[in-house]
Design a protein around this motif. Structure first.
Motif, PDB file in Angstrom:
ATOM      1  N   ARG A 118      31.049 -12.380  24.258  1.00  0.00           N
ATOM      2  CA  ARG A 118      31.222 -11.728  22.923  1.00  0.00           C
ATOM      3  C   ARG A 118      29.133 -11.566  22.298  1.00  0.00           C
ATOM      4  O   ARG A 118      29.809 -11.074  21.625  1.00  0.00           O
ATOM      5  CB  ARG A 118      32.180 -11.988  22.065  1.00  0.00           C
ATOM      6  N   THR A 119      28.520 -12.015  23.173  1.00  0.00           N
ATOM      7  CA  THR A 119      27.384 -11.830  22.653  1.00  0.00           C
ATOM      8  C   THR A 119      26.442 -11.110  23.909  1.00  0.00           C
ATOM      9  O   THR A 119      26.066 -10.975  24.740  1.00  0.00           O
ATOM     10  CB  THR A 119      26.814 -12.696  22.802  1.00  0.00           C
ATOM     11  N   PHE A 120      26.564  -9.690  23.120  1.00  0.00           N
ATOM     12  CA  PHE A 120      26.183  -8.768  23.769  1.00  0.00           C
ATOM     13  C   PHE A 120      24.612  -8.074  23.782  1.00  0.00           C
ATOM     14  O   PHE A 120      23.761  -7.685  22.933  1.00  0.00           O
ATOM     15  CB  PHE A 120      27.038  -7.210  23.529  1.00  0.00           C
ATOM     16  N   ASN A 121      23.919  -9.192  25.077  1.00  0.00           N
ATOM     17  CA  ASN A 121      22.514  -9.230  24.969  1.00  0.00           C
ATOM     18  C   ASN A 121      21.860  -7.837  26.395  1.00  0.00           C
ATOM     19  O   ASN A 121      23.086  -7.866  27.266  1.00  0.00           O
ATOM     20  CB  ASN A 121      22.451 -10.358  25.630  1.00  0.00           C
ATOM     21  N   ILE A 122      22.077  -6.961  25.429  1.00  0.00           N
ATOM     22  CA  ILE A 122      21.289  -5.661  26.636  1.00  0.00           C
ATOM     23  C   ILE A 122      20.175  -5.907  26.763  1.00  0.00           C
ATOM     24  O   ILE A 122      18.431  -4.705  26.811  1.00  0.00           O
ATOM     25  CB  ILE A 122      22.042  -4.159  26.495  1.00  0.00           C
ATOM     26  N   ILE A 177      14.790 -14.434  19.840  1.00  0.00           N
ATOM     27  CA  ILE A 177      14.260 -13.272  18.624  1.00  0.00           C
ATOM     28  C   ILE A 177      15.689 -12.776  18.628  1.00  0.00           C
ATOM     29  O   ILE A 177      16.221 -13.260  17.475  1.00  0.00           O
ATOM     30  CB  ILE A 177      13.217 -12.495  19.365  1.00  0.00           C
ATOM     31  N   PRO A 178      16.359 -11.814  19.136  1.00  0.00           N
ATOM     32  CA  PRO A 178      17.651 -11.943  18.656  1.00  0.00           C
ATOM     33  C   PRO A 178      18.841 -12.552  18.598  1.00  0.00           C
ATOM     34  O   PRO A 178      19.449 -12.491  17.764  1.00  0.00           O
ATOM     35  CB  PRO A 178      18.487 -10.473  19.786  1.00  0.00           C
ATOM     36  N   GLY A 179      18.443 -13.559  19.257  1.00  0.00           N
ATOM     37  CA  GLY A 179      19.855 -14.933  19.166  1.00  0.00           C
ATOM     38  C   GLY A 179      19.406 -15.280  18.479  1.00  0.00           C
ATOM     39  O   GLY A 179      21.146 -15.075  17.482  1.00  0.00           O
ATOM     40  N   LEU A 180      18.596 -15.935  17.132  1.00  0.00           N
ATOM     41  CA  LEU A 180      18.321 -16.452  16.621  1.00  0.00           C
ATOM     42  C   LEU A 180      18.296 -15.109  15.106  1.00  0.00           C
ATOM     43  O   LEU A 180      19.180 -15.704  14.321  1.00  0.00           O
ATOM     44  CB  LEU A 180      17.227 -16.787  16.340  1.00  0.00           C
ATOM     45  N   LEU A 181      18.326 -14.057  15.196  1.00  0.00           N
ATOM     46  CA  LEU A 181      18.626 -13.053  14.321  1.00  0.00           C
ATOM     47  C   LEU A 181      19.914 -12.955  14.000  1.00  0.00           C
ATOM     48  O   LEU A 181      20.635 -12.840  12.908  1.00  0.00           O
ATOM     49  CB  LEU A 181      17.962 -11.868  14.959  1.00  0.00           C
ATOM     50  N   ARG A 182      20.893 -12.890  15.831  1.00  0.00           N
ATOM     51  CA  ARG A 182      21.864 -12.773  15.495  1.00  0.00           C
ATOM     52  C   ARG A 182      23.145 -13.970  14.685  1.00  0.00           C
ATOM     53  O   ARG A 182      23.637 -13.784  14.032  1.00  0.00           O
ATOM     54  CB  ARG A 182      23.637 -12.941  17.077  1.00  0.00           C
ATOM     55  N   ALA A 183      22.706 -14.997  14.719  1.00  0.00           N
ATOM     56  CA  ALA A 183      23.304 -16.456  14.614  1.00  0.00           C
ATOM     57  C   ALA A 183      22.095 -16.482  13.036  1.00  0.00           C
ATOM     58  O   ALA A 183      23.298 -17.162  12.418  1.00  0.00           O
ATOM     59  CB  ALA A 183      22.700 -17.335  15.226  1.00  0.00           C
ATOM     60  N   TYR A 184      21.306 -16.259  12.768  1.00  0.00           N
ATOM     61  CA  TYR A 184      21.715 -16.835  11.094  1.00  0.00           C
ATOM     62  C   TYR A 184      21.100 -15.581  10.180  1.00  0.00           C
ATOM     63  O   TYR A 184      21.406 -16.335   9.087  1.00  0.00           O
ATOM     64  CB  TYR A 184      19.914 -17.072  11.176  1.00  0.00           C
ATOM     65  N   ILE A 211      22.845  -6.799  19.766  1.00  0.00           N
ATOM     66  CA  ILE A 211      22.350  -5.164  20.272  1.00  0.00           C
ATOM     67  C   ILE A 211      21.822  -4.237  20.942  1.00  0.00           C
ATOM     68  O   ILE A 211      20.736  -4.573  21.583  1.00  0.00           O
ATOM     69  CB  ILE A 211      24.476  -4.325  20.476  1.00  0.00           C
ATOM     70  N   LEU A 212      21.524  -4.025  19.222  1.00  0.00           N
ATOM     71  CA  LEU A 212      20.056  -3.504  19.266  1.00  0.00           C
ATOM     72  C   LEU A 212      19.314  -3.945  19.054  1.00  0.00           C
ATOM     73  O   LEU A 212      18.318  -3.217  19.470  1.00  0.00           O
ATOM     74  CB  LEU A 212      20.593  -2.658  18.090  1.00  0.00           C
ATOM     75  N   THR A 213      19.041  -5.282  18.623  1.00  0.00           N
ATOM     76  CA  THR A 213      17.462  -5.636  18.438  1.00  0.00           C
ATOM     77  C   THR A 213      17.523  -6.175  20.027  1.00  0.00           C
ATOM     78  O   THR A 213      16.028  -6.417  20.757  1.00  0.00           O
ATOM     79  CB  THR A 213      17.709  -7.642  17.801  1.00  0.00           C
ATOM     80  N   SER A 214      18.473  -6.967  21.055  1.00  0.00           N
ATOM     81  CA  SER A 214      18.053  -7.133  22.543  1.00  0.00           C
ATOM     82  C   SER A 214      17.296  -5.625  22.533  1.00  0.00           C
ATOM     83  O   SER A 214      16.517  -5.510  23.548  1.00  0.00           O
ATOM     84  CB  SER A 214      19.228  -7.267  22.761  1.00  0.00           C
ATOM     85  N   LEU A 215      18.252  -4.521  22.737  1.00  0.00           N
ATOM     86  CA  LEU A 215      17.340  -3.122  23.280  1.00  0.00           C
ATOM     87  C   LEU A 215      16.461  -2.816  23.287  1.00  0.00           C
ATOM     88  O   LEU A 215      15.628  -2.402  24.012  1.00  0.00           O
ATOM     89  CB  LEU A 215      18.604  -2.214  23.098  1.00  0.00           C
ATOM     90  N   MET A 216      16.106  -2.992  21.192  1.00  0.00           N
ATOM     91  CA  MET A 216      14.317  -2.697  21.289  1.00  0.00           C
ATOM     92  C   MET A 216      13.515  -3.181  21.364  1.00  0.00           C
ATOM     93  O   MET A 216      12.417  -2.950  21.894  1.00  0.00           O
ATOM     94  CB  MET A 216      14.697  -2.358  19.243  1.00  0.00           C
ATOM     95  N   LEU A 217      13.844  -4.401  21.719  1.00  0.00           N
ATOM     96  CA  LEU A 217      12.914  -5.459  22.238  1.00  0.00           C
ATOM     97  C   LEU A 217      12.410  -5.296  23.938  1.00  0.00           C
ATOM     98  O   LEU A 217      11.264  -5.713  24.840  1.00  0.00           O
ATOM     99  CB  LEU A 217      13.082  -7.043  22.057  1.00  0.00           C
ATOM    100  N   ASN A 218      13.228  -4.744  24.385  1.00  0.00           N
ATOM    101  CA  ASN A 218      13.063  -3.963  26.112  1.00  0.00           C
ATOM    102  C   ASN A 218      11.818  -3.524  26.047  1.00  0.00           C
ATOM    103  O   ASN A 218      10.811  -3.368  27.027  1.00  0.00           O
ATOM    104  CB  ASN A 218      14.512  -3.216  26.401  1.00  0.00           C
ATOM    105  N   SER A 226      22.539 -20.843  22.133  1.00  0.00           N
ATOM    106  CA  SER A 226      22.068 -21.143  23.466  1.00  0.00           C
ATOM    107  C   SER A 226      22.710 -19.975  24.706  1.00  0.00           C
ATOM    108  O   SER A 226      22.286 -19.451  25.003  1.00  0.00           O
ATOM    109  CB  SER A 226      22.920 -22.153  23.809  1.00  0.00           C
ATOM    110  N   VAL A 227      23.911 -19.161  24.289  1.00  0.00           N
ATOM    111  CA  VAL A 227      24.080 -17.931  24.868  1.00  0.00           C
ATOM    112  C   VAL A 227      22.928 -17.488  25.270  1.00  0.00           C
ATOM    113  O   VAL A 227      23.022 -17.233  26.539  1.00  0.00           O
ATOM    114  CB  VAL A 227      25.549 -17.256  24.496  1.00  0.00           C
ATOM    115  N   MET A 228      22.071 -16.678  24.144  1.00  0.00           N
ATOM    116  CA  MET A 228      21.169 -15.706  24.277  1.00  0.00           C
ATOM    117  C   MET A 228      20.278 -16.020  25.017  1.00  0.00           C
ATOM    118  O   MET A 228      19.532 -16.400  25.861  1.00  0.00           O
ATOM    119  CB  MET A 228      20.564 -15.201  22.910  1.00  0.00           C
ATOM    120  N   ALA A 229      20.394 -17.875  25.047  1.00  0.00           N
ATOM    121  CA  ALA A 229      19.088 -18.829  26.184  1.00  0.00           C
ATOM    122  C   ALA A 229      19.986 -18.422  27.216  1.00  0.00           C
ATOM    123  O   ALA A 229      18.326 -18.196  28.103  1.00  0.00           O
ATOM    124  CB  ALA A 229      18.999 -19.719  24.909  1.00  0.00           C
TER     125      ALA A 229
END
Lengths: 320, 380
Positions: B86-90, B136-143, B149-156, B257-260
């Motif tokens: 349920r960590t939506f890394n796109i 980057i999206p992982g840390l933002l999500r966790a803390y 979803i949006l941050t990982s996509l923007m970073l694409n 860790s999931v994001m990593a």
């Protein structure tokens, strides 16, 4: 000279911001009903390609052709939204996955690109486009003239739509019901509000708005069709809803702010000012979106957030 | 509520249904695409036949199907692992770009290393680059609980422009500046022979090393999810974040860790693009391929099962291969994404329907509902 650049940036920011205003308003309405729609980028591309097709292939006066093109773009957006609504509301597919599926289906290597090829409309200049209107004959006023009184009909329409959505959300009974459905669907259901009818309606309206946002690209911003021409604007529109805290008034400000980020690079480049590489300016709106999203999720901002409590959760009466 | 249709959750799905539903879904998708083809003036039967031949039976077709399937295997695993938790890394697309940037840097810098060591270094380098980008999206999500979803996509997009900057708009280490032609038509530096990954050749068929590596990763992920404490805690987090919190699971570290891990896998897709196939950092080619986004399709069709990702990557790899091989007026590129989308719709819908009994709404069922409103009003 410097004030000229500022005015040029603002004028172009409004142009880049308009599709964000339109698509963002649509997403805001859908999310207020509890439906997260990640298909915006795909819906915008479908709106863009259909609008351009109709504007190229229909014969008649410019006003009539443009009107038909705009209507067609709304229809295309609604059709895409209907897929998402059926999957996520009726048969309860995960809304994130369903929305992504719509974007992949309709997106840069999907149906919008296919239709562009089949209709053979790629790479040719548009026959009709929205031009600036000299509103009240005031376009020559200093500063406000070019910014406020010389926009095209699309921009004026977007301003009217913002006011209409504000009025609808906060001053009408269906608007109140909509907010209730998004916050607490069970309570709304108990009141006799048809939860899924509200969700369907607002997801479809959201699709129509996204289609309009797409049409702005091919009918006003740059009347030409290329695959994937919305270039991530649909995603920025979704992000806008979040850091506008689901409020239409803040959404407009955010959209024009992001219009500035998008306008900066092209405006400076046409004037031969190249301090930073062009890729930096292209990446700027996306970098700023990440920063804005992070800022909007700090604890200071969180106290003010109006996230609809049921966002992303399908409503079923049996399972509560 | 939902009109005349009524969905009732099955307590358990019978085995025969689990197998038939995906098959029926794919057949249904083929029929819908066939109608679309016929409506736009193509013969669906001959198109399907051409596709089959272009992706399986024609000369070298199977080899090139694996060329497309390899990156999709990695990006599919990237999405499958993250989505399952349920960590939506796109952001697989951008993590792949960064992996390619990292792996090509290592391949260029350490070009005189012995081949096996250099290959390992390229895999690790790509994985690390993808990992850092995904953090980057992982840390933002966790803390901060920022929507990943949006941050990982923007970073694409950011990673894409970064890659363009390296090759087209700078005198970076990656860019070939030795020949006059390369300054007019910018390209990246080509890696040495040592940095070329070996493939397994059987007759006219070549199996890329990346694909073998991907199968290994898929098995590893399955063991991680099913057989370890880490995987167990992850599954609890996926099902109920609150329960995980009460159980004392460190949810923030887990999300990062999931994001990593997810980003690292996408990064290896980038390594494989450099080592297995391209041997040069080619921003335009990587961007047009859209492997990261296609990975989401692969993962969703595989229902987020790592082993199923292997098979589905071949299916979608074959479809993409056919798309490129047949590209032309009778088979526009857009058809590939359209087909992927339609398969997704039918499989997603079918998968849910398999979990429910479907019936017409009977009035008698309505009193079980929460609301006091009469059922006749709700079923509009």
């Amino acid at each position: 000279m410097n004030s000229n650049i500022v005015i040029a940036v603002v004028v172009s920011a409004i142009a880049f911001g308009t599709p964000l205003v339109l698509a963002g308003l649509g997403e805001l309405l859908a999310e207020r009903s509890g439906v997260l729609n990640l298909g915006v980028e795909g819906m915008m591309l479908m709106g863009a390609v259909t609008a351009f097709f109709v504007s190229q292939k229909t014969h008649g006066s410019t006003a009539l052709v443009l009107l038909l093109a705009v209507l067609a773009s709304m229809g295309a957006g609604v059709a895409m939204a209907l897929i998402h609504a059926f999957l996520s509301i009726t048969i309860r597919v995960n809304q994130i996955v369903s929305g992504l599926a719509v974007t992949i289906f309709a997106g840069i290597i999907g149906l919008s690109s296919y239709l562009g090829q089949v209709w053979n409309i790629g790479g040719v200049a548009g026959r009709h486009q929205f031009n600036g209107i000299d509103l009240f004959g005031l376009q020559n006023l200093p500063i406000v003239g070019p910014i406020i009184f010389n926009e095209d009909a699309f921009v004026y329409a977007s301003w009217v739509l913002v006011l209409a959505v504000l009025y609808y959300l906060y001053r009408t009974r269906p608007g109140l019901y909509l907010r209730a459905v998004g916050e607490n669907p069970a309570a709304a259901d108990a009141m006799g509000i048809n939860v899924n009818a509200y969700r369907y309606t607002h997801t479809l309206i959201g699709g129509a708005f996204a289609g309009l946002g797409g049409a702005y690209f091919t009918l006003a911003l740059a009347p030409i069709w290329t695959d994937g021409l919305t270039a991530g604007f649909g995603w920025i529109a979704i992000a806008l809803v979040i850091f506008a805290f689901w409020r239409p008034d803040l959404l407009v400000l955010g959209a024009y702010l992001f219009g500035v980020f998008s306008a900066l690079g092209p405006t400076l480049e046409t004037r031969g000012i190249t301090v930073l590489p062009s890729e930096f300016y292209s990446a700027l709106p996306f970098l700023m979106t990440v920063i804005a999203l992070a800022a909007a999720s700090t604890s200071w901002a969180n106290r003010r957030v109006g996230t609809p409590a049921s966002l992303g959760i399908p409503y079923t009466r049996e399972e509560g | 509520m939902t009109g005349p249709l009524r969905l009732e959750r099955r307590l358990d799905t019978p085995k025969w249904l689990k197998l038939t539903v995906p098959l029926v879904s794919i057949v249904l998708a083929a029929i819908i695409v066939g109608i679309l083809l016929a409506a736009t003036g193509h013969n669906p039967f001959s198109t399907y036949h051409q596709m089959y031949s272009a992706s399986v039976t024609a000369d070298g077709a199977l080899t090139s199907t694996f060329v497309y399937a390899t990156p999709m295997l990695f990006t599919g695993l990237c999405a499958a692992f993250a989505f399952r938790m349920r960590t939506f890394n796109i952001g697989g697309e951008g993590q792949l770009y960064m992996g390619a940037v990292g792996a090509s840097a290592i391949g260029l810098v350490l070009g005189d290393w012995p081949r096996p060591l250099l290959i390992v270094a390229m895999v690790v380098g790509g994985a690390l680059a993808g990992m850092l980008w995904a953090c980057i999206p992982g840390l933002l999500r966790a803390y901060l609980r920022t929507n990943e979803i949006l941050t990982s996509l923007m970073l694409n997009y950011v990673a894409g422009f970064f890659m363009y900057y390296l090759i087209y708009d700078s005198t970076s280490y990656w860019r070939d500046l030795t020949t006059p032609g390369a300054t007019v038509f910018p390209t990246g530096k080509t890696l040495g022979a040592n940095a070329t990954w070996p493939g397994i050749t059987i007759g006219s068929f070549t199996l890329p090393m990346g694909f073998v590596l991907g199968i290994g990763l898929a098995v590893g992920l399955l063991l991680l999810i099913r057989g370890t404490r880490y995987g167990f805690e992850m599954r609890i987090m996926g099902d109920s974040p609150q329960a995980a919190n009460y159980a004392g699971i460190r949810t923030k570290r887990k999300i990062v860790s999931v994001m990593a891990i997810s980003g690292g896998i996408a990064g290896i897709a980038g390594s494989s693009q450099i080592g297995d196939f391209g041997h040069v950092l080619d921003p335009r080619g990587l961007e047009q391929a859209q492997y990261g986004y296609t990975g989401i399709v692969v993962a969703a069709l595989a229902l987020y099962n790592p082993l199923a990702v292997v098979l589905v990557s071949l299916l979608i790899g074959g479809l993409t291969n056919a798309g490129f091989a047949l590209e032309g007026p009778s088979f526009p590129t857009g058809l590939v994404g359209t087909m992927e989308g339609i398969i997704l719709f039918t499989v997603l819908g079918g998968e849910i329907l398999a979990r429910y009994r479907i019936g017409l709404r009977h009035r008698a069922i309505a009193p079980a509902s929460v609301g006091p409103a009469p059922a006749t009003e709700m079923s509009s």
